[in-house]
Design a protein around this motif. Sequence first.
Motif, PDB file in Angstrom:
ATOM      1  N   VAL A 199       6.740  -7.641   2.978  1.00 41.85           N
ATOM      2  CA  VAL A 199       5.436  -7.259   2.424  1.00 41.85           C
ATOM      3  C   VAL A 199       5.612  -6.180   1.354  1.00 41.85           C
ATOM      4  O   VAL A 199       5.004  -6.235   0.283  1.00 41.85           O
ATOM      5  N   ILE A 200       6.453  -5.201   1.656  1.00 47.23           N
ATOM      6  CA  ILE A 200       6.696  -4.099   0.716  1.00 47.23           C
ATOM      7  C   ILE A 200       7.312  -4.615  -0.583  1.00 47.23           C
ATOM      8  O   ILE A 200       6.877  -4.248  -1.686  1.00 47.23           O
ATOM      9  N   ILE A 201       8.321  -5.474  -0.471  1.00 52.73           N
ATOM     10  CA  ILE A 201       8.988  -6.031  -1.650  1.00 52.73           C
ATOM     11  C   ILE A 201       8.015  -6.870  -2.474  1.00 52.73           C
ATOM     12  O   ILE A 201       7.977  -6.779  -3.706  1.00 52.73           O
ATOM     13  N   ASN A 202       7.214  -7.684  -1.804  1.00 50.33           N
ATOM     14  CA  ASN A 202       6.234  -8.513  -2.510  1.00 50.33           C
ATOM     15  C   ASN A 202       5.232  -7.654  -3.282  1.00 50.33           C
ATOM     16  O   ASN A 202       4.879  -7.947  -4.426  1.00 50.33           O
ATOM     17  N   LYS A 203       4.773  -6.584  -2.636  1.00 52.48           N
ATOM     18  CA  LYS A 203       3.793  -5.686  -3.268  1.00 52.48           C
ATOM     19  C   LYS A 203       4.423  -4.978  -4.473  1.00 52.48           C
ATOM     20  O   LYS A 203       3.770  -4.802  -5.509  1.00 52.48           O
ATOM     21  N   LEU A 204       5.684  -4.604  -4.336  1.00 52.33           N
ATOM     22  CA  LEU A 204       6.402  -3.960  -5.441  1.00 52.33           C
ATOM     23  C   LEU A 204       6.525  -4.898  -6.639  1.00 52.33           C
ATOM     24  O   LEU A 204       6.346  -4.498  -7.786  1.00 52.33           O
ATOM     25  N   GLN A 205       6.854  -6.155  -6.363  1.00 49.22           N
ATOM     26  CA  GLN A 205       7.021  -7.141  -7.430  1.00 49.22           C
ATOM     27  C   GLN A 205       5.701  -7.394  -8.167  1.00 49.22           C
ATOM     28  O   GLN A 205       5.695  -7.639  -9.369  1.00 49.22           O
ATOM     29  N   GLN A 206       4.599  -7.304  -7.435  1.00 43.03           N
ATOM     30  CA  GLN A 206       3.281  -7.551  -8.025  1.00 43.03           C
ATOM     31  C   GLN A 206       2.766  -6.345  -8.807  1.00 43.03           C
ATOM     32  O   GLN A 206       2.183  -6.494  -9.880  1.00 43.03           O
ATOM     33  N   GLU A 207       2.989  -5.143  -8.259  1.00 45.68           N
ATOM     34  CA  GLU A 207       2.356  -3.950  -8.821  1.00 45.68           C
ATOM     35  C   GLU A 207       3.328  -2.947  -9.438  1.00 45.68           C
ATOM     36  O   GLU A 207       2.913  -2.059 -10.171  1.00 45.68           O
ATOM     37  N   GLY A 208       4.629  -3.071  -9.114  1.00 49.27           N
ATOM     38  CA  GLY A 208       5.613  -2.158  -9.672  1.00 49.27           C
ATOM     39  C   GLY A 208       5.722  -0.832  -8.947  1.00 49.27           C
ATOM     40  O   GLY A 208       6.667  -0.068  -9.151  1.00 49.27           O
ATOM     41  N   TYR A 209       4.728  -0.539  -8.073  1.00 53.68           N
ATOM     42  CA  TYR A 209       4.722   0.726  -7.331  1.00 53.68           C
ATOM     43  C   TYR A 209       3.977   0.529  -6.026  1.00 53.68           C
ATOM     44  O   TYR A 209       2.990  -0.229  -5.971  1.00 53.68           O
ATOM     45  N   VAL A 210       4.444   1.180  -4.964  1.00 52.87           N
ATOM     46  CA  VAL A 210       3.727   1.160  -3.687  1.00 52.87           C
ATOM     47  C   VAL A 210       3.567   2.596  -3.196  1.00 52.87           C
ATOM     48  O   VAL A 210       4.458   3.425  -3.368  1.00 52.87           O
ATOM     49  N   ALA A 211       2.429   2.887  -2.600  1.00 52.54           N
ATOM     50  CA  ALA A 211       2.156   4.209  -2.050  1.00 52.54           C
ATOM     51  C   ALA A 211       2.243   4.156  -0.531  1.00 52.54           C
ATOM     52  O   ALA A 211       1.809   3.182   0.087  1.00 52.54           O
ATOM     53  N   VAL A 212       2.811   5.198   0.053  1.00 54.74           N
ATOM     54  CA  VAL A 212       2.956   5.273   1.507  1.00 54.74           C
ATOM     55  C   VAL A 212       1.594   5.141   2.188  1.00 54.74           C
ATOM     56  O   VAL A 212       1.442   4.414   3.168  1.00 54.74           O
ATOM     57  N   VAL A 213       0.594   5.831   1.658  1.00 53.70           N
ATOM     58  CA  VAL A 213      -0.750   5.810   2.256  1.00 53.70           C
ATOM     59  C   VAL A 213      -1.309   4.394   2.313  1.00 53.70           C
ATOM     60  O   VAL A 213      -1.854   3.961   3.335  1.00 53.70           O
ATOM     61  N   ASP A 214      -1.152   3.661   1.207  1.00 47.74           N
ATOM     62  CA  ASP A 214      -1.672   2.283   1.158  1.00 47.74           C
ATOM     63  C   ASP A 214      -0.924   1.363   2.117  1.00 47.74           C
ATOM     64  O   ASP A 214      -1.531   0.501   2.767  1.00 47.74           O
ATOM     65  N   LEU A 215       0.383   1.538   2.207  1.00 41.24           N
ATOM     66  CA  LEU A 215       1.183   0.698   3.100  1.00 41.24           C
ATOM     67  C   LEU A 215       0.845   0.957   4.568  1.00 41.24           C
ATOM     68  O   LEU A 215       0.831   0.034   5.383  1.00 41.24           O
ATOM     69  N   CYS A 216       0.569   2.208   4.895  1.00 42.76           N
ATOM     70  CA  CYS A 216       0.171   2.554   6.263  1.00 42.76           C
ATOM     71  C   CYS A 216      -1.096   1.810   6.669  1.00 42.76           C
ATOM     72  O   CYS A 216      -1.205   1.267   7.775  1.00 42.76           O
ATOM     73  N   LYS A 217      -2.075   1.793   5.757  1.00 46.86           N
ATOM     74  CA  LYS A 217      -3.343   1.109   6.041  1.00 46.86           C
ATOM     75  C   LYS A 217      -3.149  -0.393   6.159  1.00 46.86           C
ATOM     76  O   LYS A 217      -3.692  -1.041   7.060  1.00 46.86           O
ATOM     77  N   GLU A 218      -2.365  -0.961   5.242  1.00 39.97           N
ATOM     78  CA  GLU A 218      -2.191  -2.409   5.208  1.00 39.97           C
ATOM     79  C   GLU A 218      -1.364  -2.920   6.385  1.00 39.97           C
ATOM     80  O   GLU A 218      -1.682  -3.960   6.976  1.00 39.97           O
ATOM     81  N   LEU A 219      -0.312  -2.175   6.742  1.00 40.99           N
ATOM     82  CA  LEU A 219       0.602  -2.633   7.792  1.00 40.99           C
ATOM     83  C   LEU A 219       0.284  -2.038   9.162  1.00 40.99           C
ATOM     84  O   LEU A 219       0.924  -2.394  10.163  1.00 40.99           O
ATOM     85  N   LYS A 220      -0.670  -1.095   9.181  1.00 38.63           N
ATOM     86  CA  LYS A 220      -1.125  -0.473  10.439  1.00 38.63           C
ATOM     87  C   LYS A 220       0.033   0.189  11.201  1.00 38.63           C
ATOM     88  O   LYS A 220       0.212   0.000  12.399  1.00 38.63           O
ATOM     89  N   VAL A 221       0.813   0.972  10.465  1.00 34.30           N
ATOM     90  CA  VAL A 221       1.905   1.744  11.061  1.00 34.30           C
ATOM     91  C   VAL A 221       1.826   3.181  10.537  1.00 34.30           C
ATOM     92  O   VAL A 221       1.066   3.472   9.613  1.00 34.30           O
TER      93      VAL A 221
END
Length: 255
Positions: free
Chosen positions: A10-32
């Motif tokens: 999921v993280i790699i896919n999001k990076l490829q789409q947006e070029g950047y990922v934020a920890v806060v956003d990943l926490c919400k999306e992945l519920k960790v």
Amino acid sequence: MLNIAERHQVIINKLQQEGYVAVVDLCKELKVSPVTIRKDLKLLEKKGLLFKTHGGATQQNPYTVDRPVNEKEKIQSIEKLKIANVAAQLVHDNDSIIIASGTTVQALAKAIHVKGNLIVVTAALNVALELIKEDNVEIIQLGGVLRKSSTSVTGNYAKEALKDFFCSKLFLGVDGIDLEFGLTTTNSMEAQINREMIKVSQKTIVLADSTKFGKKGFGKICGFEDIDQIITDSGITESTVKALESMGVEVTIAE
């Protein structure tokens, strides 16, 4: 709940789409938790799949390296020309300005054509050589230790000389713009000169193509509270524009 391999995908896919990922956003999306996400990013960085940054990760190496000026002027040359043309419109007859160093401000020097008199203070030899062609431009070339890679001077001579001037505008080139860390260059001595230039200028205008965003150089120049305007190209993301404007920085996109 996704397992570690699924989270990483999921993280790699999001990076490829947006070029950047934020920890806060990943926490919400992945519920960790943030701790889990930071561990995931660390593992992916070890595999060479991303670069960790403050609060997230990016696909591109965020750390800039020093390059010779003749090499740098070939990079993003079309974007630099567009930025320079927009910046040149801010230079008026009978103005007194400072032009720092870099290939984008060198492009500005080429684009300046005023009918009235103009005083330009500069640390960069390549900028002075461009402006010497203009009969009505008075050039004050700062002295000091010459950095061959940037054809600009640094050191106490230049810093002391700047104290004798006050100019309406500073046109500043940078190597990196990080939303958390601020504006940077690859050389700490050059960063010191840039800070002195900011002190003696009424308005600070940064000329930077969109590849400079998300990057960091070794020497910090200043934070966003010390600049008034950034002129860049259409490659800048909408989220970056909003973040800069929320900090009081005017963003101008050169089309």
